[in-house]
Write a protein that holds these residues in place. Structure first.
Motif, PDB file in Angstrom:
ATOM      1  N   VAL A 124       0.834  -1.203   0.000  1.00  0.00           N
ATOM      2  CA  VAL A 124       0.000   0.000   0.000  1.00  0.00           C
ATOM      3  C   VAL A 124       0.872   1.257   0.000  1.00  0.00           C
ATOM      4  N   ALA A 125       1.987   1.217   0.733  1.00  0.00           N
ATOM      5  CA  ALA A 125       2.904   2.359   0.765  1.00  0.00           C
ATOM      6  C   ALA A 125       3.403   2.679  -0.642  1.00  0.00           C
ATOM      7  N   LYS A 126       3.766   1.664  -1.401  1.00  0.00           N
ATOM      8  CA  LYS A 126       4.242   1.885  -2.768  1.00  0.00           C
ATOM      9  C   LYS A 126       3.139   2.479  -3.644  1.00  0.00           C
ATOM     10  N   ILE A 127       1.910   1.988  -3.449  1.00  0.00           N
ATOM     11  CA  ILE A 127       0.781   2.519  -4.228  1.00  0.00           C
ATOM     12  C   ILE A 127       0.555   3.986  -3.898  1.00  0.00           C
ATOM     13  N   ILE A 128       0.587   4.317  -2.604  1.00  0.00           N
ATOM     14  CA  ILE A 128       0.366   5.707  -2.180  1.00  0.00           C
ATOM     15  C   ILE A 128       1.458   6.615  -2.729  1.00  0.00           C
ATOM     16  N   GLN A 129       2.706   6.183  -2.651  1.00  0.00           N
ATOM     17  CA  GLN A 129       3.797   6.996  -3.196  1.00  0.00           C
ATOM     18  C   GLN A 129       3.587   7.272  -4.682  1.00  0.00           C
ATOM     19  N   LYS A 130       3.203   6.245  -5.421  1.00  0.00           N
ATOM     20  CA  LYS A 130       2.991   6.380  -6.867  1.00  0.00           C
ATOM     21  C   LYS A 130       1.840   7.342  -7.156  1.00  0.00           C
ATOM     22  N   ARG A 131       0.738   7.204  -6.423  1.00  0.00           N
ATOM     23  CA  ARG A 131      -0.425   8.048  -6.666  1.00  0.00           C
ATOM     24  C   ARG A 131      -0.148   9.511  -6.320  1.00  0.00           C
ATOM     25  N   VAL A 132       0.517   9.752  -5.194  1.00  0.00           N
ATOM     26  CA  VAL A 132       0.794  11.134  -4.791  1.00  0.00           C
ATOM     27  C   VAL A 132       1.687  11.808  -5.827  1.00  0.00           C
ATOM     28  N   LEU A 133       2.656  11.073  -6.366  1.00  0.00           N
ATOM     29  CA  LEU A 133       3.540  11.652  -7.383  1.00  0.00           C
ATOM     30  C   LEU A 133       2.785  11.924  -8.676  1.00  0.00           C
ATOM     31  N   GLU A 134       1.972  10.965  -9.111  1.00  0.00           N
ATOM     32  CA  GLU A 134       1.285  11.106 -10.396  1.00  0.00           C
ATOM     33  C   GLU A 134       0.102  12.076 -10.330  1.00  0.00           C
ATOM     34  N   GLU A 135      -0.644  12.074  -9.216  1.00  0.00           N
ATOM     35  CA  GLU A 135      -1.867  12.870  -9.136  1.00  0.00           C
ATOM     36  C   GLU A 135      -1.633  14.271  -8.576  1.00  0.00           C
ATOM     37  N   ILE A 136      -0.653  14.422  -7.670  1.00  0.00           N
ATOM     38  CA  ILE A 136      -0.403  15.722  -7.049  1.00  0.00           C
ATOM     39  C   ILE A 136       0.915  16.325  -7.530  1.00  0.00           C
ATOM     40  N   GLY A 137       1.884  15.464  -7.842  1.00  0.00           N
ATOM     41  CA  GLY A 137       3.186  15.949  -8.294  1.00  0.00           C
ATOM     42  C   GLY A 137       4.195  16.107  -7.177  1.00  0.00           C
ATOM     43  N   LEU A 138       3.983  15.399  -6.052  1.00  0.00           N
ATOM     44  CA  LEU A 138       4.880  15.506  -4.903  1.00  0.00           C
ATOM     45  C   LEU A 138       5.452  14.138  -4.546  1.00  0.00           C
ATOM     46  N   THR A 139       6.665  14.131  -4.008  1.00  0.00           N
ATOM     47  CA  THR A 139       7.253  12.889  -3.513  1.00  0.00           C
ATOM     48  C   THR A 139       7.077  12.814  -2.003  1.00  0.00           C
ATOM     49  N   ILE A 140       6.886  11.589  -1.502  1.00  0.00           N
ATOM     50  CA  ILE A 140       6.766  11.384  -0.064  1.00  0.00           C
ATOM     51  C   ILE A 140       7.645  10.209   0.351  1.00  0.00           C
ATOM     52  N   SER A 141       8.143  10.276   1.576  1.00  0.00           N
ATOM     53  CA  SER A 141       8.851   9.154   2.184  1.00  0.00           C
ATOM     54  C   SER A 141       7.914   8.482   3.172  1.00  0.00           C
ATOM     55  N   ILE A 142       7.988   7.154   3.249  1.00  0.00           N
ATOM     56  CA  ILE A 142       7.074   6.403   4.115  1.00  0.00           C
ATOM     57  C   ILE A 142       7.850   5.402   4.954  1.00  0.00           C
ATOM     58  N   GLY A 143       7.507   5.361   6.231  1.00  0.00           N
ATOM     59  CA  GLY A 143       7.972   4.312   7.121  1.00  0.00           C
ATOM     60  C   GLY A 143       6.813   3.393   7.441  1.00  0.00           C
ATOM     61  N   VAL A 144       7.073   2.091   7.466  1.00  0.00           N
ATOM     62  CA  VAL A 144       6.040   1.102   7.776  1.00  0.00           C
ATOM     63  C   VAL A 144       6.497   0.319   8.998  1.00  0.00           C
ATOM     64  N   SER A 145       5.644   0.244  10.020  1.00  0.00           N
ATOM     65  CA  SER A 145       6.054  -0.489  11.212  1.00  0.00           C
ATOM     66  C   SER A 145       4.839  -0.924  12.017  1.00  0.00           C
ATOM     67  N   PHE A 146       5.117  -1.505  13.175  1.00  0.00           N
ATOM     68  CA  PHE A 146       4.057  -1.993  14.056  1.00  0.00           C
ATOM     69  C   PHE A 146       3.693  -0.976  15.134  1.00  0.00           C
ATOM     70  N   GLY A 162      11.774   7.756   0.062  1.00  0.00           N
ATOM     71  CA  GLY A 162      12.212   6.542   0.741  1.00  0.00           C
ATOM     72  C   GLY A 162      11.052   5.665   1.178  1.00  0.00           C
ATOM     73  N   LEU A 163      11.335   4.383   1.343  1.00  0.00           N
ATOM     74  CA  LEU A 163      10.366   3.428   1.892  1.00  0.00           C
ATOM     75  C   LEU A 163      11.132   2.442   2.757  1.00  0.00           C
TER      76      LEU A 163
END
Length: 413
Positions: A124-146, A162-163
């Motif tokens: 899901v993190a990869k999907i969100i990164q792709k969508r934010v870049l394509e739809e808004i034009g911004l890059t985001i870094s994401i951390g995934v944890s418990f 980053g991811l």
């Protein structure tokens, strides 16, 4: 018990990146978003990747940044745009879960624990990164944890785009070797105290006895020990959750150094009226008045005092403020920034015990004066009416705290 899946999403160099999106030519020059140096609101709020190569740091003065990079382009902040685009990004997060908790404009936690239909947290993190870049034009870094703390730490490790996935199986290898200051809520002062204890990494903090840390830092020592060991159990709040207001305050970086008590007094008058107005707008009053002072060597300190009865009256806030100032500062070093906040809040209709030493008629009169000032300013603008004393130096007091109020990240707690 099912393992939690929490993302922390961080829009890379948010303000600067939004300006680059609006004006693509800014990607080709070292650029930073900053205030107005001529009015002393001159600090770096965000910088692009080219400016980062010159070791320009968020929070440093424009003057220092220009010394490092004379060709640095300064763009003044446009908060309406930042609010608009960051909400567009968060709207994408909200398509995957109803648990999205903002942390300032550019950061948010996203709880996917009950949303496995969209895939694993990493997917899901990869999907969100792709969508934010394509739809808004911004890059985001994401951390995934418990947990939230490790998720935030993960989003900080690789920038931009980053991811990082931190699990129960790999956190000791991923997190523990990191400098202790990388841990959430370890600031410069706490770092120095930990170094004295020979604690330099998150792992060393995790393996220090919790009683030792509690003795040195109080409750916060136990909290940091829990963070380092992955014991953070705090929840990501629902999108409809309204965070409780814990304090109301305003501060200002003065247009010139505040060199004496009289300078500070007239600036504090402007701030106290703003804080009182904002308290009344929120239907609140508070027991504790705090002042924050930063001198021209950029050294900070705060002092606070609890009142016998809660207040949202500017006259009472001002009285406590001036008492704190007189008792705690001698102006041997001029001040650059000052602020007031009121905390330990209760509803405005909260019953207060009557006191023989307080004139309730005078209190009611002072509150009516505040309300009249607010009505005039709401209709005709902040500068339509002033106390006579603030006109002694109209340049020093010529600011509107409510209108100029800069957006800061909220507290985690």
């Amino acid at each position: 018990m099912k393992e939690r899946v929490i993302l922390h999403c961080d829009i890379n160099h948010c303000y600067a990146q939004i300006e680059e999106m609006k004006f693509p030519q800014l990607r080709n020059v070292p650029m930073a978003v900053g205030g107005h140096e001529e009015s002393r609101h001159g600090i770096i709020l965000a910088k692009n990747l080219l400016a980062k190569k010159f070791k320009i740091k968020t929070g440093e003065t424009l003057r220092d940044a220009k010394r490092k990079c004379p060709e640095l382009v300064i763009v003044h902040p446009n908060y309406d745009d930042y609010l608009y685009y960051t909400e567009k990004v968060k709207d994408i997060y909200r398509e995957y879960t109803d648990k999205v908790e903002s942390f300032g404009l550019d950061e948010a936690w996203v709880d996917l624990s009950s949303s496995s239909i969209f895939g694993s947290g990493e997917e899901v993190a990869k999907i969100i990164q792709k969508r934010v870049l394509e739809e808004i034009g911004l890059t985001i870094s994401i951390g995934v944890s418990f947990n939230k703390v490790f998720a935030k730490l993960g989003s900080d490790l690789i920038k931009p785009s980053g991811l990082v996935v931190i699990t129960r199986e790999n956190y000791k290898e991923t997190v523990w070797p990191l400098p202790v200051e990388d841990l959430f809520y370890v600031g410069k002062a706490t770092k120095r105290k930990l170094e004295v204890m020979n604690i330099n990494t998150i792992g060393e903090l995790a393996n220090t006895g919790v009683e030792v840390l509690r003795k040195r830092f109080g409750k916060m020592g136990e909290v940091l020990w829990g963070f380092a060991n992955g014991y953070d159990l705090s929840n990501v709040t629902h999108i409809d959750y309204q965070r409780e207001i814990k304090s109301v305050g305003n501060s200002v970086t003065a247009i010139r150094d505040i060199i004496n008590y009289e300078d500070a007094k007239i600036v504090f008058y402007v701030l106290s009226e703003s804080v009182a107005s904002r308290l009344k707008e929120s239907g609140l009053k508070g027991y504790v008045v705090s002042i924050s002072l930063r001198n021209n060597k950029l050294e900070w300190f705060t002092r606070q005092q609890k009142r016998d009865i809660p207040t949202n009256i500017s006259k009472e806030i001002m009285e406590t403020t001036l008492e704190l100032l007189k008792n705690n500062y001698d102006f041997s070093i001029p001040l650059r920034s000052i602020g007031i906040s009121v905390s330990m809040l209760v509803p405005d209709d909260y019953p207060s015990q009557m006191s023989l030493f307080i004139n309730e008629e005078e209190r009611d009169k002072a509150k009516r004066i505040d309300e009249t000032l607010d009505k005039i300013r709401n209709r005709f603008g902040h500068y339509s009416i002033h106390r006579a004393c603030v006109l002694l130096d109209s340049k020093l007091t010529g600011f509107s705290p409510k209108e100029d109020h800069i957006i800061h990240p909220v507290s985690y707690f």
